[in-house]
Motif scaffolding. Structure first.
Motif, PDB file in Angstrom:
ATOM      1  N   GLN A 106       0.844  -1.183   0.000  1.00 52.81           N
ATOM      2  CA  GLN A 106       0.000   0.000   0.000  1.00 52.81           C
ATOM      3  C   GLN A 106       0.888   1.244   0.000  1.00 52.81           C
ATOM      4  OE1 GLN A 106      -2.623   1.193  -1.007  1.00 52.81           O
ATOM      5  NE2 GLN A 106      -4.193   0.830   0.534  1.00 52.81           N
ATOM      6  N   VAL A 107       0.453   2.258  -0.694  1.00 52.69           N
ATOM      7  CA  VAL A 107       1.180   3.512  -0.756  1.00 52.69           C
ATOM      8  C   VAL A 107       0.523   4.506   0.188  1.00 52.69           C
ATOM      9  CG1 VAL A 107       1.784   5.456  -2.224  1.00 52.69           C
ATOM     10  CG2 VAL A 107       1.896   3.127  -3.138  1.00 52.69           C
ATOM     11  N   GLN A 108       1.341   5.203   0.922  1.00 52.57           N
ATOM     12  CA  GLN A 108       0.835   6.234   1.819  1.00 52.57           C
ATOM     13  C   GLN A 108       1.486   7.567   1.502  1.00 52.57           C
ATOM     14  OE1 GLN A 108       1.618   4.573   5.758  1.00 52.57           O
ATOM     15  NE2 GLN A 108      -0.556   4.140   5.976  1.00 52.57           N
ATOM     16  N   LEU A 109       0.686   8.603   1.513  1.00 49.63           N
ATOM     17  CA  LEU A 109       1.171   9.965   1.345  1.00 49.63           C
ATOM     18  C   LEU A 109       0.809  10.735   2.608  1.00 49.63           C
ATOM     19  CD1 LEU A 109      -0.007  10.713  -2.318  1.00 49.63           C
ATOM     20  CD2 LEU A 109       2.210   9.846  -1.568  1.00 49.63           C
ATOM     21  N   VAL A 110       1.789  11.386   3.183  1.00 51.04           N
ATOM     22  CA  VAL A 110       1.552  12.114   4.426  1.00 51.04           C
ATOM     23  C   VAL A 110       2.009  13.550   4.245  1.00 51.04           C
ATOM     24  CG1 VAL A 110       2.035  12.271   6.876  1.00 51.04           C
ATOM     25  CG2 VAL A 110       1.822  10.014   5.791  1.00 51.04           C
ATOM     26  N   GLU A 111       1.069  14.478   4.361  1.00 50.72           N
ATOM     27  CA  GLU A 111       1.407  15.895   4.259  1.00 50.72           C
ATOM     28  C   GLU A 111       1.746  16.458   5.631  1.00 50.72           C
ATOM     29  OE1 GLU A 111      -2.265  15.449   1.417  1.00 50.72           O
ATOM     30  OE2 GLU A 111      -1.666  14.785   3.419  1.00 50.72           O
ATOM     31  N   SER A 112       2.554  17.484   5.618  1.00 50.79           N
ATOM     32  CA  SER A 112       2.863  18.216   6.838  1.00 50.79           C
ATOM     33  C   SER A 112       3.268  19.631   6.458  1.00 50.79           C
ATOM     34  CB  SER A 112       3.983  17.534   7.623  1.00 50.79           C
ATOM     35  OG  SER A 112       5.161  17.470   6.841  1.00 50.79           O
ATOM     36  N   GLY A 113       3.342  20.500   7.473  1.00 53.66           N
ATOM     37  CA  GLY A 113       3.823  21.853   7.238  1.00 53.66           C
ATOM     38  C   GLY A 113       2.753  22.920   7.206  1.00 53.66           C
ATOM     39  N   GLY A 114       1.497  22.517   7.301  1.00 53.92           N
ATOM     40  CA  GLY A 114       0.440  23.517   7.317  1.00 53.92           C
ATOM     41  C   GLY A 114       0.443  24.309   8.620  1.00 53.92           C
ATOM     42  N   GLY A 115      -0.363  25.349   8.642  1.00 56.79           N
ATOM     43  CA  GLY A 115      -0.455  26.159   9.856  1.00 56.79           C
ATOM     44  C   GLY A 115      -1.130  27.477   9.584  1.00 56.79           C
ATOM     45  N   LEU A 116      -0.999  28.358  10.573  1.00 57.67           N
ATOM     46  CA  LEU A 116      -1.581  29.691  10.498  1.00 57.67           C
ATOM     47  C   LEU A 116      -0.479  30.693  10.188  1.00 57.67           C
ATOM     48  CD1 LEU A 116      -3.894  31.745  10.996  1.00 57.67           C
ATOM     49  CD2 LEU A 116      -3.264  31.677  13.430  1.00 57.67           C
ATOM     50  N   VAL A 117      -0.709  31.530   9.203  1.00 57.13           N
ATOM     51  CA  VAL A 117       0.297  32.515   8.808  1.00 57.13           C
ATOM     52  C   VAL A 117      -0.422  33.805   8.414  1.00 57.13           C
ATOM     53  CG1 VAL A 117       0.315  31.738   6.396  1.00 57.13           C
ATOM     54  CG2 VAL A 117       2.336  32.858   7.360  1.00 57.13           C
ATOM     55  N   GLN A 118       0.250  34.906   8.589  1.00 56.78           N
ATOM     56  CA  GLN A 118      -0.325  36.180   8.184  1.00 56.78           C
ATOM     57  C   GLN A 118      -0.181  36.382   6.682  1.00 56.78           C
ATOM     58  OE1 GLN A 118       1.588  39.190  10.613  1.00 56.78           O
ATOM     59  NE2 GLN A 118      -0.081  39.126  12.103  1.00 56.78           N
ATOM     60  N   ALA A 119      -1.051  37.189   6.145  1.00 56.92           N
ATOM     61  CA  ALA A 119      -0.967  37.507   4.720  1.00 56.92           C
ATOM     62  C   ALA A 119       0.420  38.055   4.397  1.00 56.92           C
ATOM     63  CB  ALA A 119      -2.039  38.522   4.353  1.00 56.92           C
ATOM     64  N   GLY A 120       0.968  37.579   3.286  1.00 56.46           N
ATOM     65  CA  GLY A 120       2.316  37.952   2.890  1.00 56.46           C
ATOM     66  C   GLY A 120       3.381  36.999   3.375  1.00 56.46           C
ATOM     67  N   GLY A 121       2.999  36.100   4.257  1.00 60.84           N
ATOM     68  CA  GLY A 121       3.951  35.144   4.815  1.00 60.84           C
ATOM     69  C   GLY A 121       4.169  33.945   3.913  1.00 60.84           C
ATOM     70  N   SER A 122       4.956  32.996   4.448  1.00 59.87           N
ATOM     71  CA  SER A 122       5.337  31.815   3.672  1.00 59.87           C
ATOM     72  C   SER A 122       5.129  30.546   4.487  1.00 59.87           C
ATOM     73  CB  SER A 122       6.815  31.906   3.267  1.00 59.87           C
ATOM     74  OG  SER A 122       7.053  33.028   2.439  1.00 59.87           O
ATOM     75  N   LEU A 123       4.915  29.474   3.775  1.00 58.01           N
ATOM     76  CA  LEU A 123       4.865  28.131   4.362  1.00 58.01           C
ATOM     77  C   LEU A 123       5.464  27.165   3.361  1.00 58.01           C
ATOM     78  CD1 LEU A 123       1.267  27.810   5.898  1.00 58.01           C
ATOM     79  CD2 LEU A 123       3.412  27.844   7.166  1.00 58.01           C
ATOM     80  N   ARG A 124       6.022  26.087   3.879  1.00 54.98           N
ATOM     81  CA  ARG A 124       6.472  25.006   3.010  1.00 54.98           C
ATOM     82  C   ARG A 124       5.780  23.722   3.437  1.00 54.98           C
ATOM     83  NH1 ARG A 124      12.331  22.193   1.765  1.00 54.98           N
ATOM     84  NH2 ARG A 124      11.982  21.310   3.848  1.00 54.98           N
ATOM     85  N   LEU A 125       5.016  23.172   2.538  1.00 53.83           N
ATOM     86  CA  LEU A 125       4.340  21.910   2.788  1.00 53.83           C
ATOM     87  C   LEU A 125       5.203  20.766   2.272  1.00 53.83           C
ATOM     88  CD1 LEU A 125       0.693  22.795   1.683  1.00 53.83           C
ATOM     89  CD2 LEU A 125       1.848  23.268   3.853  1.00 53.83           C
TER      90      LEU A 125
END
Length: 127
Positions: A1-20
């Motif tokens: 079985q293949v599993q995909l697991v995301e991470s890196g989400g969250g709360l950020v202010q407009a103009g900010g950055s995130l890496r998923l």
């Protein structure tokens, strides 16, 4: 079985950055495309970007110039770098993998083109 697991989400202010991140595990599989989709409350899941196995990348128009997809084959991980985030980017972000071959421009822009999905990670952008 293949599993995909995301991470890196969250709360950020407009103009900010995130890496998923999207880490693939389980049995070895050959993927033809790794994509990211998102779903905002009350809306349908929509295409964000896709990285095809040959290295071709497509982005949805509203994220061009702000979002970058990349991969680390050694880690079996695909990344989504998101910069200059806007409140309208708020959504649950899903990564997906496709083992179906398709060569047209319109390929891999629909959920039905994918075989495996992660559980999603919430991204909230405050104004």
């Amino acid at each position: 079985q293949v599993q995909l697991v995301e991470s890196g989400g969250g709360l950020v202010q407009a103009g900010g950055s995130l890496r998923l991140s999207c880490a693939a595990s389980g049995r070895t599989f050959r993927w033809y495309a790794m994509g990211w989709f998102r779903q905002a409350p009350g809306k349908e899941r929509e295409f964000v970007t896709v990285l095809r196995s040959g290295g071709i990348i497509y982005y949805e128009d509203s994220v061009k110039g702000r979002i970058t997809i990349s991969r680390d084959n050694a880690k079996n991980t695909v990344y989504l770098q998101m910069n200059s985030l806007k409140p309208e980017d708020t959504a649950v972000y899903y990564c997906a993998a496709s083992v179906k071959y398709c060569s047209g421009y319109g390929c891999y822009r629909n959920s039905d083109d994918y075989n495996y999905w992660g559980q999603g990670t919430q991204v909230t952008v405050s104004s």
